[in-house]
Design an enzyme around this catalytic site. Structure first.
Site, mmCIF file in Angstrom:
data_model
loop_
_atom_site.group_PDB
_atom_site.id
_atom_site.type_symbol
_atom_site.label_atom_id
_atom_site.label_comp_id
_atom_site.label_asym_id
_atom_site.label_seq_id
_atom_site.Cartn_x
_atom_site.Cartn_y
_atom_site.Cartn_z
ATOM 1 N N GLU A 1 0.867 -1.176 0.000
ATOM 2 C CA GLU A 1 0.000 0.000 0.000
ATOM 3 C C GLU A 1 0.909 1.233 0.000
ATOM 4 O OE1 GLU A 1 -3.876 0.138 1.655
ATOM 5 O OE2 GLU A 1 -3.671 -1.833 2.582
ATOM 6 N N GLU B 1 -1.571 -0.803 13.338
ATOM 7 C CA GLU B 1 -2.810 -0.554 12.604
ATOM 8 C C GLU B 1 -4.019 -1.053 13.397
ATOM 9 O OE1 GLU B 1 -3.082 -2.777 8.971
ATOM 10 O OE2 GLU B 1 -4.562 -1.382 8.155
HETATM 11 C C1 BGC Z 1 -5.254 1.261 4.961
HETATM 12 C C2 BGC Z 1 -5.898 2.203 5.945
HETATM 13 C C3 BGC Z 1 -7.029 2.874 5.223
HETATM 14 C C4 BGC Z 1 -8.043 1.789 4.982
HETATM 15 C C5 BGC Z 1 -9.350 2.240 4.452
HETATM 16 C C6 BGC Z 1 -6.281 0.211 4.689
HETATM 17 O O1 BGC Z 1 -5.837 -0.813 3.901
HETATM 18 O O2 BGC Z 1 -4.056 0.762 5.394
HETATM 19 O O3 BGC Z 1 -5.130 2.847 6.791
HETATM 20 O O4 BGC Z 1 -7.505 4.038 5.746
HETATM 21 O O5 BGC Z 1 -7.484 0.747 4.231
HETATM 22 O O6 BGC Z 1 -10.041 1.282 3.751
#
Ligand code: BGC
Length: 889
Positions: free
Chosen positions: A469, A743
C-alpha cells in the site's frame, strides 16, 4: 539584546528553487525583555544578487506582524536570487534590533516557457507488468568555469532519479522527484552544481528507475505502469555567466544510456544490484557501447511542472543493530531496535559474483521474520559483489522497506561490528513538538507515534511503509493531521499533498479514498471521514500555522467536497446511503470485516458532513467570504438538524449507543441543549466504564474519545482509557514491545502471534492521533488563536501523573508548559515567546490569567478529581465490586 531570528519564506526549510512568485517572510524575535511587543519592522532586500547591478531597497512598516509578511512589490522572476534581512522595533524604543542574518532565496523555473529541453528516455514504451532494472543516462558537455557565476540543474523524471556530475552525487535527495499526482503535477528539483563544474569536459549521469511512475503500486495484486509506459528524465542544465546572461546547455544530442548495475528494482519488491556491472568514471567508460536515447517532447505530457512545497526525502540517520544473531540456517539476523522506513547499508569484502540476500520484516513470529503482513511487497534486496580487494559498501538506491528486523543470507565470512546499519529514510522535516510525563509507558507511546509519523511521511502522508500500500489514505491523515502539525514542521509536505487532493477531486467534488489514486479495485465512492480531509486538513493547518493562504488556495476544493456531500444527501443534510468505511477497525468488528463497526456508518457520515460544512463556513469567514459563510453555516445547520432527527433522542441518547457515536456528537457539537450534552456525557462515561476502560472505537472515534470525555468533565475516565495497558488500548502495544503504532489494536496478539486479519501493519499512525490530546489536555499546550499567536494553557492533571510537559516551536518561537503536581498543588513553568500572550486556565477562577512573553512560575490547587489513583485494569464485568460510579461534572 533582542534579535530577529529564524527567517523563513512560506513553509520552506530551504528556500532554494522555490515556486512562489511573491514569497512571504516570517521571523521570530528572541532575547527580548518579558512582555516586549514588536511595533514596527524593516526589511532590507537585495534583488538579483548576482546581477551586475543588483537592486537594493528597504521598507519599514509600522506593524506587529511577523508572519507571512509580503516582501516584494513586483513578483520574482524565474531563477532570481534575493537576500532578505529583517530587523524590528520593540515597544517605544527608538533603537531597532540588529539586522538578522540574511536569508537567501532563489526562484526555480516559474514559467512553462523556461523549460527548453525535452524528456529523454532509455525505455520509451514498455508495457510489461514486471519488475525492471534501472538505467544510467549520461551526457558530456564542455565549460569554461572562469566565466561562470553559477550553474544549476533543474530536473524531474517519469520514474525516480539520482544525478551525478563528474563522479560526485548532485544533491542528497532520495527517490526524487517524490510522488505527486503525476498526471496533474510533476515536481522538479533545483540543484546548485556551481562547485562541481570543472574546466573542459564534464559528464553528467542520471540513474533512473520505475519508482511510483511505472512500478507496481496498490494492493489486490497491484497495478503496473500507472502513469505511463515510459521511463524518462527531464534535465535542464543552465550556466549563468558573470555578465548575468544565462545559457541553457544543449544536451539534446549528447544523451546516451546503458543498463545500470541495478538489475531489478521496485518500491515493493526490493532492489538487486550487480556490482560487476558498475560503469566506471574514467576514459574507459567512453569506450563502452552507450546506446541512443529516445526524445519525448515535453508537449506530449500535460502535467504542470511544479517546484517543491516541502522538504525532500533524505537519509536522516543510521541505526546500528541492537542485536546480531547467527541463525541455524547460517544467515545473520539483525534487530535494529526500532521499526523504521528505510533500507540497510552494508560493508563487506567478497569475491566477484558472491551474492548476499537481504530480507526485511517489522516483527518476528515463531522466531522467524514475519513476512505475511507485507502481502504483495516482498522487500528483498540482493547485492552481488564486484570482488574489490578493499571491500564494498552498498545501500539500495531506489527502494525502501518498513522493518525493524532484517536477515542477510550468505554473508561473506564472520560478521564484523559496524558492517550492517539501518538507514532511516523520510521527508526531512524539522521536529517542532515534544511531550514527556512521569509515566514512562505513556512517553514510550508518544515516541512510537513520532516514529510512525516519520516512517509514514516519505514524501507524502501514507498509511504504512511496509506492505503493498504505502498510499496517501485520506482518512489516516485526516485524523492524524493535528498531531502531525504539532510534532513536525510538516505543512510544506501536507500542502503539496493537498494540492494533489484538489487535483484529483472529481468533477462532482468527490475525493478519492487515497491520493494519488491508483485503480486497483478499491471502491472509488466517497467515504465520510476520508474525503473530509479536503476540509479538515487545510483547516488544521490554518489553525496551527495561522496561514490564511492555505485556506485561500484550498477553498475551492473544500467547497467542492461539501457541495458534493450535500448533493449526496439530496439537500436533506442526512447522508444515509452508499459506500462508507464508517468507524473503520472498531475492535469489536470481525477481523475480516473492519468496516463492520457497532456505530451506524451513516451516523458517522452525517456527523462529518455537519462538521465539514461548519469548518468550511468558518474558513469562508476567515477569508472574508460572507455570502459563503452564511450559506455553508446553513448547510451545517441542516446537517446538524438531520443528525438530531435521525440519531438523537430528545433526552440526548444516541441511536448507536457507542463511544464513537457519542464522541462525534460531543466533539463536533451536534447536540442542541445542555441537558442532551449532560445525558450524552453520562452515557459515554458509563459505556467506557462498562467496557472496563478498554478501547471500543475505530479510526473515527479513537481520536475524539478523550476530548469528548474531558469536555464533560470526565477527565478521570479519559485517563483510565489512555493509561490502560490491557488489549485493546493505546498502551497495550507498548507493553508488547512496539516501537511504532500498530494498525490494529492487537496487530500482535498477547501470545505473540500475529493477528490473522488481512491488514496487519505494525506502523500506522492513525490510532496515534490521541497524542494531540496529550499535548493539549494532559500537558495543557493549546492554541487560542491561529498560529499560536495566543496560547491556551489548560492542563488536565490526572491518571496518577505527577508531571507532564510539552513544548512546541511555534511560528513565534518556543512555547513550553511543564507542570509538576505535589499533593493538590500544581506548579507550572510556562515559557511564552515574544509577540504571544498565554491564557492560563486556573480551576475555580472565572477568567483565565493572562501572561505575556517570558518565563513564569505559576502555582495553584488542582481540582479534587485530578488527584487520581493509578489507572484501572480491565473491569471484570462479572464482578460487581468493579462497578464504581463514574464522575461527571
Ligand atoms: C489502509 C488504511 C485505510 C483503509 C481504508 C487500509 O488498507 O491501510 O489505513 O484508511 O485501508 O479502507
Amino acid at each position: 539584546m533582542p534579535r530577529v531570528t529564524g527567517l523563513a519564506v512560506e513553509h520552506h526549510s530551504q528556500p532554494f528553487g522555490i515556486g512562489e512568485r511573491s514569497p512571504r517572510l516570517s521571523w521570530k524575535i528572541t532575547d527580548a525583555a518579558p512582555g516586549a511587543r514588536q511595533t514596527a519592522y524593516e526589511l532590507r532586500v537585495v534583488r538579483g544578487v548576482h546581477n551586475p547591478e543588483p537592486v537594493r531597497f528597504t521598507v519599514k512598516v509600522a506593524s506587529d506582524a511577523s508572519q507571512f509578511v509580503p516582501v516584494l512589490v513586483t513578483p520574482l522572476a524565474s531563477r532570481e536570487q534575493i537576500t532578505i534581512e529583517a530587523r524590528c522595533w520593540l515597544d517605544q524604543s527608538d533603537e531597532p534590533t540588529p539586522w538578522s542574518d540574511p536569508l537567501a532565496v532563489e526562484a526555480g523555473l516559474l514559467d512553462p516557457a523556461d523549460w527548453e529541453v525535452d524528456f529523454v528516455s532509455p525505455s520509451p514504451d514498455d508495457e510489461r507488468s514486471e519488475v525492471r532494472g534501472a538505467h544510467i543516462l549520461r551526457a558530456v558537455f564542455e565549460t569554461d568555469p572562469q566565466r561562470i557565476a553559477r550553474a544549476r540543474i533543474y530536473a524531474t523524471a517519469h520514474g525516480v532519479y539520482d544525478i551525478e556530475l563528474n563522479g560526485k552525487p548532485v544533491g542528497d535527495q532520495l527517490l526524487a522527484p517524490g510522488w505527486t499526482s503525476y498526471q496533474h503535477r510533476l515536481r522538479y528539483q533545483t540543484y546548485d552544481i556551481t562547485p562541481q563544474v570543472t574546466s573542459g569536459n564534464n559528464e553528467v549521469r542520471v540513474w533512473l528507475a520505475d519508482g511510483w511512475y511505472r512500478g507496481k503500486l496498490g494492493f489486490n495484486g497491484g497495478r503496473w505502469n500507472n502513469y505511463g509506459t515510459d521511463l524518462s528524465v527531464l534535465l535542464q542544465l543552465e550556466l549563468t555567466h558573470v555578465d548575468g546572461s544565462v545559457t541553457v546547455v544543449d544536451l539534446s544530442d549528447a544523451w546516451e544510456h546503458l543498463p545500470a548495475p541495478v538489475t531489478s528494482v521496485g518500491l515493493y519488491e526490493g532492489e538487486e544490484h550487480d556490482a560487476r556491472a558498475e560503469i566506471p568514471w574514467s576514459s574507459e567508460s567512453a569506450a563502452l557501447d552507450w546506446r541512443p536515447v529516445t526524445r519525448l517532447p515535453r508537449s506530449s505530457f500535460s502535467a504542470e511542472l511544479v517546484a517543491p512545497d516541502g522538504p525532500p526525502v533524505r537519509a536522516i540517520e543510521e541505526l546500528a543493530p541492537v542485536a546480531v544473531e547467527r541463525r541455524p540456517s547460517g544467515g545473520l539476523r539483525f534487530d535494529f531496535g526500532q521499526n523504521i522506513s528505510g533500507k540497510l547499508a552494508i560493508t563487506a569484502t567478497a569475491p566477484a559474483g558472491h551474492t548476499v540476500v537481504l530480507r526485511h520484516a517489522e516483527v518476528l513470529e515463531h522466531d522467524e521474520l514475519a513476512s505475511r503482513p507485507l502481502r504483495g511487497a516482498p522487500s528483498i534486496d540482493r547485492y552481488t559483489f564486484a570482488g574489490l580487494p578493499d571491500g564494498e559498501h552498498w545501500t539500495p538506491r531506489f527502494t525502501f522497506h518498513g522493518f525493524r528486523y532484517a536477515e542477510i543470507d550468505n554473508w561473506p565470512g564472520e560478521y564484523v561490528d559496524g558492517s550492517v546499519r539501518a538507514v532511516v529514510v523520510h521527508s526531512d522535516m524539522q521536529r517542532t513538538g515534544y511531550f514527556e510525563s512521569s509515566n514512562p509507558t505513556l512517553d514510550k507511546f508518544h515516541e512510537n507515534v513520532v516514529w510512525s509519523m516519520r516512517d509514514n511521511f516519505l514524501d507524502l502522508p501514507t498509511d504504512c511503509p511496509q506492505r503493498d500500500e504505502r498510499l496517501g489514505w485520506t482518512g489516516d491523515i485526516q485524523v492524524f493531521g493535528p498531531a502531525a502539525a504539532f510534532l513536525y514542521k510538516s505543512t510544506g509536505t501536507l500542502v503539496s499533498w493537498m494540492r494533489d487532493v484538489a487535483a484529483e477531486q472529481g468533477a462532482d467534488g468527490a475525493v478519492p479514498n487515497f491520493v494519488p489514486w491508483i485503480e486497483c479495485g478499491f471502491p472509488s465512492d466517497s467515504a465520510a471521514g476520508w474525503g473530509d480531509v479536503a476540509v479538515f486538513l487545510p483547516w488544521t493547518l490554518y489553525e496551527r500555522t495561522g496561514d490564511r493562504a492555505i485556506l485561500a488556495s484550498q477553498f475551492d476544493s473544500m467547497r467542492r467536497w461539501v457541495d458534493h456531500v450535500a448533493a449526496l444527501t439530496k439537500g436533506s443534510g442526512l447522508w444515509n446511503s452508499g459506500f462508507q468505511l464508517g468507524d473503520w477497525l472498531d475492535p469489536t468488528a470481525p477481523p475480516e470485516r473492519p468496516d463492520d463497526s457497532r456505530t451506524d456508518r451513516y451516523l458517522v457520515a452525517t456527523a462529518y458532513h455537519a462538521r465539514s460544512a461548519h469548518l468550511l463556513a468558518r474558513a469562508a469567514g476567515v477569508l472574508g467570504k460572507e455570502t459563503e459563510r452564511v450559506f455553508y453555516e446553513r448547510v451545517a445547520e441542516r446537517a446538524r438538524g438531520a443528525f438530531r432527527r435521525e440519531f438523537v433522542s430528545p433526552s440526548g441518547r444516541l441511536v448507536s449507543d457507542t463511544e464513537t457515536a457519542i464522541s462525534l456528537a460531543l466533539v463536533f457539537e451536534l447536540l442542541e441543549t445542555d441537558e442532551q450534552r449532560l445525558v450524552a456525557g453520562r452515557r459515554l462515561v458509563a459505556l467506557v466504564e462498562d467496557s472496563g476502560y478498554v478501547i471500543r472505537t475505530g479510526f473515527i472515534g479513537t481520536p475524539l474519545i478523550c476530548d469528548a470525555l474531558a469536555s464533560v468533565g470526565a477527565t478521570d475516565a479519559a485517563y483510565h482509557l489512555l493509561l490502560q495497558t490491557e488489549n485493546p488500548s493505546w498502551l497495550y502495544a507498548v507493553t508488547m514491545g512496539a516501537t511504532t503504532v500498530w494498525e490494529r489494536w492487537d496487530s500482535m496478539l498477547p501470545d505473540g502471534s500475529i493477528n490473522p486479519g488481512e491488514m496487519t501493519s505494525f506502523n500506522h499512525y492513525s490510532l496515534g492521533a490521541v497524542v494531540d490530546f496529550m499535548h493539549r489536555r494532559v500537558a495543557g499546550l493549546d492554541f487560542a488563536a491561529p498560529g499560536y499567536r495566543r496560547v491556551r494553557v489548560d492542563p488536565h492533571p490526572g491518571g496518577g501523573l505527577t508531571s507532564a510537559a510539552a513544548r512546541l516551536d511555534t511560528p513565534f518561537g518556543e512555547v513550553a508548559v511543564a507542570w509538576q503536581r505535589r499533593g493538590a498543588e500544581l506548579t507550572m513553568t510556562l515559557t511564552v515567546p515574544t509577540g504571544v500572550d498565554a491564557e492560563v486556565v486556573v480551576p475555580r477562577e472565572p477568567e483565565p490569567r493572562i501572561y505575556a512573553s517570558g518565563t513564569h512560575i505559576i502555582r495553584y490547587a488542582v481540582r479534587a478529581a485530578s488527584i487520581d489513583p493509578e489507572p484501572r485494569a480491565v473491569r471484570n464485568l462479572h464482578n460487581p465490586a468493579d462497578a464504581a460510579a463514574p464522575a461527571v461534572a
